[in-house]
Every structure is written in C-alpha cells, then in structure tokens.
Design a protein around this motif. Structure first.
Motif, short mmCIF file in Angstrom:
data_model
loop_
_atom_site.label_atom_id
_atom_site.label_comp_id
_atom_site.label_asym_id
_atom_site.label_seq_id
_atom_site.Cartn_x
_atom_site.Cartn_y
_atom_site.Cartn_z
N VAL A 132 98.46 15.52 -24.58
CA VAL A 132 97.33 16.24 -25.09
C VAL A 132 97.66 17.51 -24.82
CG1 VAL A 132 95.81 14.31 -24.57
CG2 VAL A 132 96.14 16.20 -22.94
N ASP A 133 97.00 18.41 -25.80
CA ASP A 133 97.28 20.02 -25.74
C ASP A 133 96.03 20.32 -24.69
OD1 ASP A 133 96.83 22.59 -25.98
OD2 ASP A 133 98.13 22.37 -27.75
N LEU A 134 96.31 20.80 -23.61
CA LEU A 134 95.23 21.19 -22.57
C LEU A 134 94.23 22.09 -23.20
CD1 LEU A 134 97.39 19.79 -20.53
CD2 LEU A 134 96.14 20.95 -18.91
N ILE A 135 94.95 23.18 -23.52
CA ILE A 135 94.21 24.34 -24.05
C ILE A 135 93.46 24.08 -25.34
CG2 ILE A 135 94.18 26.74 -24.59
CD1 ILE A 135 94.91 26.15 -21.77
N GLU A 136 94.22 23.49 -26.23
CA GLU A 136 93.27 23.32 -27.59
C GLU A 136 92.28 22.06 -27.76
OE1 GLU A 136 92.96 23.71 -31.59
OE2 GLU A 136 94.18 25.09 -30.17
N GLU A 137 92.40 21.09 -26.56
CA GLU A 137 91.48 20.10 -26.63
C GLU A 137 90.67 20.31 -25.32
OE1 GLU A 137 93.48 15.98 -27.44
OE2 GLU A 137 95.21 17.11 -27.68
N GLY A 138 90.73 21.30 -24.65
CA GLY A 138 89.50 21.73 -23.71
C GLY A 138 89.71 20.86 -22.31
N PHE A 139 91.04 20.36 -21.81
CA PHE A 139 91.14 19.57 -20.69
C PHE A 139 91.64 20.62 -19.78
CE2 PHE A 139 92.31 16.15 -23.57
CZ PHE A 139 91.26 15.17 -23.02
N ASP A 140 90.91 20.35 -18.29
CA ASP A 140 91.26 21.24 -17.13
C ASP A 140 92.53 20.85 -16.41
OD1 ASP A 140 88.86 22.88 -16.81
OD2 ASP A 140 87.90 20.86 -17.09
N LEU A 141 92.74 19.66 -16.55
CA LEU A 141 93.85 18.64 -15.78
C LEU A 141 94.40 17.53 -16.68
CD1 LEU A 141 94.26 18.42 -12.00
CD2 LEU A 141 94.43 16.25 -13.29
N VAL A 142 95.72 17.30 -16.53
CA VAL A 142 96.23 16.22 -17.25
C VAL A 142 96.89 15.32 -16.12
CG1 VAL A 142 95.88 16.94 -19.50
CG2 VAL A 142 98.17 17.00 -18.26
N ILE A 143 97.05 14.02 -16.26
CA ILE A 143 97.92 13.22 -15.45
C ILE A 143 99.01 12.60 -16.55
CG2 ILE A 143 98.11 11.17 -14.24
CD1 ILE A 143 95.51 11.79 -13.10
N ARG A 144 100.17 12.79 -16.28
CA ARG A 144 101.21 12.50 -16.98
C ARG A 144 102.26 11.71 -16.31
NH1 ARG A 144 101.97 17.76 -21.01
NH2 ARG A 144 100.08 17.82 -22.18
N VAL A 145 102.94 10.62 -17.16
CA VAL A 145 104.06 9.94 -16.47
C VAL A 145 105.54 10.72 -16.99
CG1 VAL A 145 105.37 7.71 -16.45
CG2 VAL A 145 102.92 7.98 -16.60
N ASN A 146 106.24 11.10 -16.06
CA ASN A 146 107.69 11.68 -16.24
C ASN A 146 107.43 12.71 -17.39
OD1 ASN A 146 108.55 9.91 -14.30
ND2 ASN A 146 109.63 8.63 -15.57
N PRO A 147 106.64 14.03 -17.14
CA PRO A 147 106.59 14.81 -18.16
C PRO A 147 107.81 15.52 -18.38
CG PRO A 147 105.43 15.67 -16.22
CD PRO A 147 105.94 14.22 -16.02
N ASP A 148 107.92 15.90 -19.84
CA ASP A 148 108.92 16.75 -20.16
C ASP A 148 108.53 18.22 -19.66
OD1 ASP A 148 110.32 15.18 -21.61
OD2 ASP A 148 109.12 15.56 -23.36
N PRO A 149 109.83 19.10 -19.40
CA PRO A 149 109.45 20.36 -18.73
C PRO A 149 108.39 21.27 -19.62
CG PRO A 149 111.84 19.77 -18.45
CD PRO A 149 111.05 18.84 -19.34
N ASP A 150 107.56 21.91 -19.02
CA ASP A 150 106.64 22.92 -20.18
C ASP A 150 106.35 24.18 -19.17
OD1 ASP A 150 104.29 23.71 -21.38
OD2 ASP A 150 103.64 22.01 -22.04
N ASP A 151 106.89 25.29 -19.85
CA ASP A 151 106.45 26.47 -19.23
C ASP A 151 105.12 26.83 -19.17
OD1 ASP A 151 109.31 26.76 -18.78
OD2 ASP A 151 109.55 27.98 -20.71
N SER A 152 104.19 26.25 -19.95
CA SER A 152 102.75 26.52 -19.83
C SER A 152 101.94 25.81 -18.61
CB SER A 152 101.97 26.46 -21.40
OG SER A 152 102.17 25.14 -21.58
N LEU A 153 102.52 25.07 -18.28
CA LEU A 153 102.11 23.93 -17.17
C LEU A 153 102.56 24.11 -15.80
CD1 LEU A 153 101.40 20.67 -19.52
CD2 LEU A 153 100.00 22.66 -19.24
#
Length: 296
Positions: free
Chosen positions: A131-152
C-alpha cells in the motif's frame, strides 16, 4: 498561510465535500466554502473542481492534502499533549498488515494494544499488496521482506523461516527430482530446494491442490493430501506433537516482518507506542516466539 483555512481545506478534502464536512464538524457549510475560497485566493491555485454533484481535488489540491494532512495531525497531537501535560498516545492509528500475520496474531495484538492505550482508535486493514502509506492514509504498515524504499523507515520485529512438512503417512521423496503430491500456495514455484540432514535436495512438485491462503495450505497438509511449504511458526505445534513431520528447511533468505512508517514525518506518540508494544510482544523476534503467541 492561514492555518485555520488550511485545516478547513483538509476537513473538506477528507470528507469529500462541503456538506459532509459541515455535518461531521458541526459547522456552517457556507463558512467552510468561504475559508477554502480564501485559501485558494491566497495561494493563487484552484484546489477543488466543483461540479454540480461532486467535489474533486485538483492535482494541486491532492498534493496539498497529502502533505498538509499529516502535519496538521502532528500539530493537533502536540497541542493536546502539551495541554494534558504529557505525550499520551491518542487519536486514530491506521495500520496495514499482511493476511497471514493478521489471521494468526494481529487480532490479539490489536486487542492488547487497545486495552493498554484506550485513547488510541486503532484501525487495521489486511492487505498483501504494498500500500501507499501517504496516498492511502496509513500511519504504519507491516510488510514481509520489503523492497528498499527511501521514503520509509522502520524495524524488523519478527523473523521466520520456511520448511517443507507433510503428514507422517505421506511417502518422503527419495532424492532429487522426486515429485511428491503437494499443496501449492500462490508463492510456490515448480520446485523446492531444501536442506536436509543428508544434504541439499531439489524437490519437483506435483500440485494436487492450489490454495491462496497459507492457513488453508496448512489445514490441507494436516489432512494428509500432500506436502506443503510453510512458515515454521505456523506448524511448530504440529511438528512438536508429531502430527506433521519435517522434510527439510527451504533454501533461501529467512522471512522478516518489518514495521514501516514515512520517514518525512515525526514519529507520533501513537506509532511509537505501537512499535514498543510489538517489541514487548516479541522481544527476541524469533519464530518460536511467534509460534507461542499464536498458540496462546
């Protein structure tokens, strides 16, 4: 910039219209319309497209809403914390979590957190997609083996590993390229590479069932229809009581569950409290801890 006008714009954007925003806030519709018009005039931008039946954010309006909403929330929380004399977690906390973790552990975590922090309104959404945290209004996400993301930014709070298991009555493959009947999940490929006491082996798979949920895969494997590739935390109790047997560890990286939040936001008291609660629930972050938590 007039912060009160910006807050009114955010209210209207969040509710999708002047009428709904006015009813939710108990304020005159005309006042909200005037304040938004004043903000548009001050910025020299049109923030809403006003149709006969619908109100829609312009591209500039959406950009302002995405950036200003979290900042206004932080200001409100800071003011409330100062007024109450401390940083007590309060307000809405929206979290996105993957399906398997939600099915096995998130209900207990959410209930315990709600009892500990009654002033936080926790909302959990189950999503396996990123999910897109900012666009979809989430405060926190739990992800499995996430790809690198400079915004998170965030932390890994749990680790697990994949194993191949089966009912004791199912014949174990004798060597490479054997093709046992298996229960296949959406993530399974045409073969598994496993590590056994005898060494490394390739197991070609011949699916007898294709199931989208790992909970369903585990239940089908328990019934003896085929072997399955599953997280060890999900079958730990079955291995311990002998209802399933271990064929080998799947070769590859371990599973890591990360709690992530937007790096450009200050860490709010409610997000910090939830991260601390996860740490208390899983202090070592091991598969055995998750298995014990699931089995409670």
């Amino acid at each position: 910039m007039d912060l009160l006008a910006l807050a009114d714009f955010n209210l209207v954007a969040r509710h999708g219209g002047f009428g709904r925003a006015a009813r939710a806030a108990g304020r005159p519709k005309a006042t909200l319309s005037r304040r938004v018009a004043e903000l548009e005039a001050a910025l020299g931008l049109r923030l809403f497209e006003r149709g006969s039946r619908a109100l829609k954010l312009t591209e500039e309006g959406r950009a302002l809403f995405v950036r200003a909403g979290p900042l206004l929330t932080e200001l409100e929380e800071t003011a409330a914390a100062i007024a109450s004399g401390g940083e007590r977690p309060r307000g809405r906390l929206r979290i996105s979590a993957p399906l398997l973790f939600s099915q096995t552990a998130m209900g207990k975590i959410a209930a315990g957190f709600a009892l500990t922090y009654p002033e936080v309104r926790l909302e959990v959404s189950t999503e396996d997609r990123a999910v897109d945290l900012i666009e979809e209004g989430f405060d926190l996400v739990i992800r499995v083996n996430p790809d690198p993301d400079d915004s998170l930014v965030g932390r890994a709070f749990l680790h697990d590993r994949l194993v191949v298991v089966a009912s004791p009555g199912l014949d174990r493959p004798a060597g490479d390229l054997a093709a046992p009947a298996v229960v296949r999940s959406a993530a399974d490929r045409v073969a598994w590479t496993v590590k056994t006491p005898a060494g490394r082996a390739m197991i070609a798979i011949e699916p007898v069932l294709a199931l989208s949920s790992l909970i369903m895969v585990r239940d089908a494997v328990r019934a003896g229809v085929g072997a399955g590739r599953l997280p060890v935390s999900l079958v730990s109790h079955d291995l311990a009581d002998g209802s399933l047997v271990h064929w080998g560890n799947v070769e590859g990286p371990d599973i890591a569950l990360w709690a992530l939040y937007p790096s450009r936001r200050l860490l709010s008291a409610r997000v910090s409290a939830f991260l601390d609660y996860l740490k208390q629930a899983f202090p070592m972050g091991t598969p055995d801890e998750l298995a014990a938590y699931i089995g409670k």
